[in-house]
Design a protein around this motif. Structure first.
Motif, mmCIF file in Angstrom:
data_model
loop_
_atom_site.group_PDB
_atom_site.id
_atom_site.type_symbol
_atom_site.label_atom_id
_atom_site.label_comp_id
_atom_site.label_asym_id
_atom_site.label_seq_id
_atom_site.Cartn_x
_atom_site.Cartn_y
_atom_site.Cartn_z
ATOM 1 N N HIS A 1 -3.472 7.261 27.035
ATOM 2 C CA HIS A 1 -4.652 8.032 27.402
ATOM 3 C C HIS A 1 -5.483 8.530 26.217
ATOM 4 O O HIS A 1 -6.658 8.852 26.382
ATOM 5 C CB HIS A 1 -4.236 9.209 28.287
ATOM 6 C CG HIS A 1 -3.543 8.778 29.539
ATOM 7 N ND1 HIS A 1 -4.173 8.076 30.542
ATOM 8 C CD2 HIS A 1 -2.247 8.913 29.944
ATOM 9 C CE1 HIS A 1 -3.320 7.813 31.515
ATOM 10 N NE2 HIS A 1 -2.143 8.326 31.182
ATOM 11 N N TYR A 2 -4.881 8.584 25.042
ATOM 12 C CA TYR A 2 -5.624 8.976 23.847
ATOM 13 C C TYR A 2 -5.866 7.785 22.908
ATOM 14 O O TYR A 2 -6.644 7.891 21.973
ATOM 15 C CB TYR A 2 -4.852 10.036 23.051
ATOM 16 C CG TYR A 2 -4.910 11.441 23.604
ATOM 17 C CD1 TYR A 2 -5.795 12.384 23.086
ATOM 18 C CD2 TYR A 2 -4.049 11.839 24.621
ATOM 19 C CE1 TYR A 2 -5.826 13.687 23.569
ATOM 20 C CE2 TYR A 2 -4.074 13.135 25.112
ATOM 21 C CZ TYR A 2 -4.960 14.056 24.585
ATOM 22 O OH TYR A 2 -4.995 15.335 25.066
ATOM 23 N N GLY A 3 -5.147 6.688 23.135
ATOM 24 C CA GLY A 3 -5.210 5.572 22.202
ATOM 25 C C GLY A 3 -4.670 5.962 20.845
ATOM 26 O O GLY A 3 -5.144 5.487 19.805
ATOM 27 N N ALA A 4 -3.641 6.816 20.823
ATOM 28 C CA ALA A 4 -3.133 7.391 19.576
ATOM 29 C C ALA A 4 -1.734 6.888 19.261
ATOM 30 O O ALA A 4 -0.898 6.705 20.163
ATOM 31 C CB ALA A 4 -3.117 8.917 19.674
ATOM 32 N N ARG A 5 -1.480 6.657 17.962
ATOM 33 C CA ARG A 5 -0.134 6.378 17.474
ATOM 34 C C ARG A 5 0.461 7.702 16.999
ATOM 35 O O ARG A 5 -0.040 8.302 16.039
ATOM 36 C CB ARG A 5 -0.179 5.383 16.314
ATOM 37 C CG ARG A 5 -0.540 3.962 16.723
ATOM 38 C CD ARG A 5 -0.762 3.102 15.485
ATOM 39 N NE ARG A 5 0.365 3.164 14.563
ATOM 40 C CZ ARG A 5 1.419 2.363 14.613
ATOM 41 N NH1 ARG A 5 1.486 1.435 15.564
ATOM 42 N NH2 ARG A 5 2.395 2.460 13.726
ATOM 43 N N VAL A 6 1.478 8.166 17.668
ATOM 44 C CA VAL A 6 2.057 9.467 17.333
ATOM 45 C C VAL A 6 3.572 9.391 17.398
ATOM 46 O O VAL A 6 4.152 8.462 17.981
ATOM 47 C CB VAL A 6 1.572 10.584 18.292
ATOM 48 C CG1 VAL A 6 0.065 10.724 18.256
ATOM 49 C CG2 VAL A 6 2.053 10.302 19.721
ATOM 50 N N ARG A 7 4.182 10.377 16.804
ATOM 51 C CA ARG A 7 5.619 10.588 16.965
ATOM 52 C C ARG A 7 5.791 11.967 17.607
ATOM 53 O O ARG A 7 5.187 12.944 17.154
ATOM 54 C CB ARG A 7 6.335 10.528 15.620
ATOM 55 C CG ARG A 7 7.854 10.700 15.740
ATOM 56 C CD ARG A 7 8.551 10.444 14.411
ATOM 57 N NE ARG A 7 8.406 9.040 14.023
ATOM 58 C CZ ARG A 7 7.797 8.628 12.917
ATOM 59 N NH1 ARG A 7 7.266 9.505 12.079
ATOM 60 N NH2 ARG A 7 7.705 7.344 12.634
ATOM 61 N N VAL B 1 3.692 17.101 18.131
ATOM 62 C CA VAL B 1 3.042 15.802 18.113
ATOM 63 C C VAL B 1 2.510 15.530 16.704
ATOM 64 O O VAL B 1 1.678 16.289 16.203
ATOM 65 C CB VAL B 1 1.893 15.736 19.140
ATOM 66 C CG1 VAL B 1 1.213 14.364 19.092
ATOM 67 C CG2 VAL B 1 2.427 16.015 20.541
ATOM 68 N N VAL B 2 2.998 14.469 16.089
ATOM 69 C CA VAL B 2 2.635 14.134 14.705
ATOM 70 C C VAL B 2 1.952 12.778 14.673
ATOM 71 O O VAL B 2 2.526 11.780 15.119
ATOM 72 C CB VAL B 2 3.889 14.097 13.803
ATOM 73 C CG1 VAL B 2 3.489 13.802 12.362
ATOM 74 C CG2 VAL B 2 4.649 15.416 13.895
ATOM 75 N N PRO B 3 0.700 12.701 14.179
ATOM 76 C CA PRO B 3 0.032 11.395 14.067
ATOM 77 C C PRO B 3 0.769 10.494 13.073
ATOM 78 O O PRO B 3 1.310 10.954 12.083
ATOM 79 C CB PRO B 3 -1.365 11.758 13.530
ATOM 80 C CG PRO B 3 -1.535 13.224 13.819
ATOM 81 C CD PRO B 3 -0.166 13.811 13.747
ATOM 82 N N VAL B 4 0.786 9.195 13.371
ATOM 83 C CA VAL B 4 1.435 8.218 12.518
ATOM 84 C C VAL B 4 0.396 7.193 12.062
ATOM 85 O O VAL B 4 -0.311 6.613 12.904
ATOM 86 C CB VAL B 4 2.588 7.496 13.273
ATOM 87 C CG1 VAL B 4 3.210 6.441 12.400
ATOM 88 C CG2 VAL B 4 3.638 8.513 13.720
ATOM 89 N N ARG B 5 0.321 6.962 10.776
ATOM 90 C CA ARG B 5 -0.654 5.994 10.255
ATOM 91 C C ARG B 5 -0.289 4.582 10.699
ATOM 92 O O ARG B 5 0.883 4.242 10.827
ATOM 93 C CB ARG B 5 -0.704 6.062 8.722
ATOM 94 C CG ARG B 5 -1.289 7.344 8.194
ATOM 95 C CD ARG B 5 -1.343 7.347 6.684
ATOM 96 N NE ARG B 5 -2.197 6.266 6.160
ATOM 97 C CZ ARG B 5 -2.437 6.064 4.864
ATOM 98 N NH1 ARG B 5 -1.902 6.864 3.970
ATOM 99 N NH2 ARG B 5 -3.228 5.075 4.501
ATOM 100 N N SER B 6 -1.294 3.759 10.851
ATOM 101 C CA SER B 6 -1.061 2.354 11.215
ATOM 102 C C SER B 6 -0.404 1.636 10.045
ATOM 103 O O SER B 6 -0.713 1.939 8.881
ATOM 104 C CB SER B 6 -2.396 1.690 11.554
ATOM 105 O OG SER B 6 -3.003 2.320 12.656
#
Length: 253
Positions: free
Chosen positions: A232-238, A248-253
């Protein structure tokens, strides 16, 4: 409060579609979702500030059956950017919260002033009473906005992005204050938030909106999943378990 099949159209565009929502007395529920999902729209509909189809009840009473003053005694809304009259002092701004109790063309009573001074003291704002609201810092202004809402004596508190534009210290200060007031006064709290970790830390339950529809609802750990946030956010997270809720921690591609 409860909402059933709530749909809102703005400028001939359906922003919210068939939303169902329940918030129990004394509960803190936070609405999350990507930009344009309909979070603020749902909050404003619950506050009686937008036309809608479906049904909304405030503590068992249909909102459509409440007059404006009656509604204001049940629900208080703090928008993202409250309107601040130029030059208004903190005391006078908080006193606006007593409007539902002041007769038309009448003046505030001694009881109204006692309520306002009590709220100012409770929020550690007494020393700010004569100062122009526009000259206060962001965190101080947010406390004043809360003070006005509390002066209404409402049971349901609606907060639209209450920590927007605040640094992390002032975010914690405001949210801890809301949580403390909820416990002490038995308030029911419905908020919107962008910061997912903060939302999961403080809310009892989360409601995830996406595309104007409710995509998930439940306890923070049930809603804040890597799959939901990717979808739903199109986000890569851990998502990391925290002491009070998921982090919720963003994860770099």
């Amino acid at each position: 409060m409860s909402a059933r099949s709530v749909t809102v159209a703005l400028d001939d565009r359906t922003v919210l579609r068939g939303a169902d929502l329940d918030v129990g007395a004394g509960e803190w529920v936070t609405i999350i979702g990507p930009n344009g999902a309909g979070k603020s729209t749902l909050l404003r509909a619950v506050g009686g500030l937008l036309p809608f189809t479906g049904s909304i009840e405030l503590f068992g009473t249909p909102i459509t059956g409440l007059r404006r003053r009656e509604r204001a005694r049940l629900v208080a809304t703090v928008p993202q950017q409250p309107t601040v009259p130029p030059g208004i002092a903190v005391l006078d701004y908080v006193l606006l919260g007593r409007t539902p109790y002041i007769p038309t063309l009448g003046r505030e009573s001694r009881s109204d002033l006692e309520v306002v001074h009590g709220v100012l003291e409770r929020l550690d704002l007494t020393g700010f009473a004569p100062r122009p609201l526009e000259r206060l810092s962001g965190g101080e202004r947010q406390r004043v906005f809360l003070a006005r809402a509390l002066a209404q004596g409402a049971t349901l508190l609606l907060l639209d992005e209450p920590t927007a534009a605040l640094d992390i210290g002032h975010q914690q200060e405001v949210l801890e204050l809301v949580d403390e007031l909820r416990r002490d006064r038995g308030l029911t709290v419905l908020t919107t938030m962008h910061d997912l970790s903060v939302a999961g830390e403080y809310a009892d339950r989360l409601v995830l909106l996406a595309g104007g529809r409710i995509a998930a609802a439940g306890k923070p750990a049930e809603v804040l999943t890597e799959e939901n946030l990717a979808t739903h956010y199109g986000a890569r997270v851990r998502v990391i378990p925290g002491e009070h809720g998921p982090l919720v921690v963003p994860v770099r591609s």
